[in-house]
Design a protein around this motif. Sequence first.
Motif, PDB file in Angstrom:
ATOM      1  N   LYS A  19       0.726  -1.275   0.102  1.00 39.34           N
ATOM      2  CA  LYS A  19       0.163   0.013   0.002  1.00 39.34           C
ATOM      3  C   LYS A  19       1.067   1.208  -0.076  1.00 39.34           C
ATOM      4  O   LYS A  19       1.663   1.658   0.925  1.00 39.34           O
ATOM      5  CB  LYS A  19      -1.081  -0.024   1.219  1.00 39.34           C
ATOM      6  N   LEU A  20       0.837   2.064  -1.048  1.00 40.00           N
ATOM      7  CA  LEU A  20       1.737   3.128  -1.035  1.00 40.00           C
ATOM      8  C   LEU A  20       0.860   4.279  -0.659  1.00 40.00           C
ATOM      9  O   LEU A  20      -0.484   4.583  -0.802  1.00 40.00           O
ATOM     10  CB  LEU A  20       1.820   3.368  -2.736  1.00 40.00           C
ATOM     11  N   SER A  21       1.382   5.414  -0.172  1.00 43.87           N
ATOM     12  CA  SER A  21       0.673   6.484   0.464  1.00 43.87           C
ATOM     13  C   SER A  21       1.425   7.769  -0.128  1.00 43.87           C
ATOM     14  O   SER A  21       2.643   7.510  -0.465  1.00 43.87           O
ATOM     15  CB  SER A  21       0.990   6.522   1.934  1.00 43.87           C
ATOM     16  N   CYS A  22       0.969   8.727  -0.004  1.00 39.12           N
ATOM     17  CA  CYS A  22       1.218   9.995  -0.786  1.00 39.12           C
ATOM     18  C   CYS A  22       0.708  11.117   0.099  1.00 39.12           C
ATOM     19  O   CYS A  22      -0.516  11.493   0.210  1.00 39.12           O
ATOM     20  CB  CYS A  22       0.932  10.376  -2.198  1.00 39.12           C
ATOM     21  N   LEU A  23       1.685  11.941   0.801  1.00 42.15           N
ATOM     22  CA  LEU A  23       1.250  13.040   1.598  1.00 42.15           C
ATOM     23  C   LEU A  23       1.458  14.377   0.789  1.00 42.15           C
ATOM     24  O   LEU A  23       2.512  14.605   0.307  1.00 42.15           O
ATOM     25  CB  LEU A  23       1.891  13.346   3.079  1.00 42.15           C
ATOM     26  N   ALA A  24       0.262  15.203   0.489  1.00 41.68           N
ATOM     27  CA  ALA A  24       0.390  16.221  -0.221  1.00 41.68           C
ATOM     28  C   ALA A  24       0.490  17.539   0.797  1.00 41.68           C
ATOM     29  O   ALA A  24      -0.143  17.543   1.712  1.00 41.68           O
ATOM     30  CB  ALA A  24      -0.847  16.337  -1.272  1.00 41.68           C
ATOM     31  N   SER A  25       1.234  18.535   0.284  1.00 43.63           N
ATOM     32  CA  SER A  25       1.203  19.694   1.091  1.00 43.63           C
ATOM     33  C   SER A  25       1.472  20.808  -0.165  1.00 43.63           C
ATOM     34  O   SER A  25       1.822  20.614  -1.127  1.00 43.63           O
ATOM     35  CB  SER A  25       2.466  19.825   2.076  1.00 43.63           C
ATOM     36  N   ASN A  80      -5.019  15.094   3.414  1.00 43.09           N
ATOM     37  CA  ASN A  80      -4.283  15.499   2.317  1.00 43.09           C
ATOM     38  C   ASN A  80      -3.489  14.173   1.807  1.00 43.09           C
ATOM     39  O   ASN A  80      -2.450  14.394   1.489  1.00 43.09           O
ATOM     40  CB  ASN A  80      -3.320  16.633   2.613  1.00 43.09           C
ATOM     41  N   THR A  81      -3.827  13.044   1.734  1.00 44.16           N
ATOM     42  CA  THR A  81      -3.406  11.878   1.556  1.00 44.16           C
ATOM     43  C   THR A  81      -3.825  10.979   0.375  1.00 44.16           C
ATOM     44  O   THR A  81      -5.192  10.983   0.469  1.00 44.16           O
ATOM     45  CB  THR A  81      -3.143  10.909   2.854  1.00 44.16           C
ATOM     46  N   VAL A  82      -3.125  10.408  -0.521  1.00 43.48           N
ATOM     47  CA  VAL A  82      -3.466   9.573  -1.499  1.00 43.48           C
ATOM     48  C   VAL A  82      -2.908   8.363  -1.348  1.00 43.48           C
ATOM     49  O   VAL A  82      -1.935   8.056  -0.900  1.00 43.48           O
ATOM     50  CB  VAL A  82      -3.200  10.155  -3.045  1.00 43.48           C
ATOM     51  N   PHE A  83      -3.493   7.323  -1.572  1.00 47.32           N
ATOM     52  CA  PHE A  83      -3.315   5.795  -1.338  1.00 47.32           C
ATOM     53  C   PHE A  83      -3.292   5.086  -2.731  1.00 47.32           C
ATOM     54  O   PHE A  83      -4.212   5.359  -3.524  1.00 47.32           O
ATOM     55  CB  PHE A  83      -4.118   5.222  -0.320  1.00 47.32           C
ATOM     56  N   LEU A  84      -2.508   4.188  -2.892  1.00 46.21           N
ATOM     57  CA  LEU A  84      -2.683   3.223  -4.025  1.00 46.21           C
ATOM     58  C   LEU A  84      -2.297   1.836  -3.320  1.00 46.21           C
ATOM     59  O   LEU A  84      -1.351   1.369  -2.774  1.00 46.21           O
ATOM     60  CB  LEU A  84      -1.609   3.326  -5.155  1.00 46.21           C
ATOM     61  N   GLN A  85      -3.561   1.089  -3.079  1.00 42.70           N
ATOM     62  CA  GLN A  85      -3.420  -0.298  -2.755  1.00 42.70           C
ATOM     63  C   GLN A  85      -3.183  -1.206  -3.786  1.00 42.70           C
ATOM     64  O   GLN A  85      -3.893  -1.315  -4.828  1.00 42.70           O
ATOM     65  CB  GLN A  85      -4.852  -0.910  -1.918  1.00 42.70           C
ATOM     66  N   MET A  86      -2.025  -1.970  -3.583  1.00 38.61           N
ATOM     67  CA  MET A  86      -1.726  -2.693  -4.760  1.00 38.61           C
ATOM     68  C   MET A  86      -2.010  -4.462  -4.431  1.00 38.61           C
ATOM     69  O   MET A  86      -1.186  -4.561  -3.096  1.00 38.61           O
ATOM     70  CB  MET A  86      -0.177  -2.525  -5.211  1.00 38.61           C
ATOM     71  N   THR A  87      -2.380  -5.228  -5.071  1.00 35.60           N
ATOM     72  CA  THR A  87      -2.619  -6.362  -4.686  1.00 35.60           C
ATOM     73  C   THR A  87      -2.455  -7.416  -5.715  1.00 35.60           C
ATOM     74  O   THR A  87      -2.356  -6.814  -6.940  1.00 35.60           O
ATOM     75  CB  THR A  87      -4.178  -6.769  -4.174  1.00 35.60           C
ATOM     76  N   SER A  88      -2.051  -8.543  -5.600  1.00 35.31           N
ATOM     77  CA  SER A  88      -1.742  -9.632  -6.532  1.00 35.31           C
ATOM     78  C   SER A  88      -0.801  -9.064  -7.504  1.00 35.31           C
ATOM     79  O   SER A  88      -0.887  -9.098  -8.632  1.00 35.31           O
ATOM     80  CB  SER A  88      -3.219  -9.900  -7.595  1.00 35.31           C
ATOM     81  N   LEU A  89       0.367  -8.469  -6.878  1.00 33.74           N
ATOM     82  CA  LEU A  89       1.507  -7.952  -7.670  1.00 33.74           C
ATOM     83  C   LEU A  89       1.910  -8.894  -8.410  1.00 33.74           C
ATOM     84  O   LEU A  89       2.448 -10.203  -8.190  1.00 33.74           O
ATOM     85  CB  LEU A  89       2.396  -7.261  -6.548  1.00 33.74           C
ATOM     86  N   LYS A  90       2.607  -8.298  -9.662  1.00 34.00           N
ATOM     87  CA  LYS A  90       3.316  -9.237 -10.806  1.00 34.00           C
ATOM     88  C   LYS A  90       4.652  -8.562 -10.878  1.00 34.00           C
ATOM     89  O   LYS A  90       4.700  -7.444 -10.706  1.00 34.00           O
ATOM     90  CB  LYS A  90       2.538  -9.110 -12.075  1.00 34.00           C
TER      91      LYS A  90
END
Length: 123
Positions: A19-25, A80-90
């Motif tokens: 799970k990637l996170s991104c904090l924006a400011s 102010n956060t954006v996420f990318l949940q990554m599953t079944s990674l290849k």
Amino acid sequence: QVYLVESGGGSVQAGGSLKLSCLASGPSYTSSPVRHCVGWLGQAPGRELREVASNGRYGDTTYADSVKGRFTISKDNAKNTVFLQMTSLKPEDTGTYYCAAALACRDLLFAFRGQGTQVTVSS
């Protein structure tokens, strides 16, 4: 100006999750996060930067065909956060992932982005 800091990358085996996170400011973002389209861009070794997922100002989401059904983008405007949940990674998901923000989703590839976080998927 928008400042973006990604985290959450790492090395996993195929089939794993991250799970990637991104904090924006920055005032142009934090004054009105809902006005922005946010997204994740990916760059595989030796390949061009491409859009992986986006989340528009109305909550509409788009995904690259290669990640549909496996990745989920979400955002928390209050934090102010954006996420990318990554599953079944290849293994082909390996690359550097950048968070991006723009007033229009069509501009994400050319928008403010962070330094990136590395994702490595081994077979």
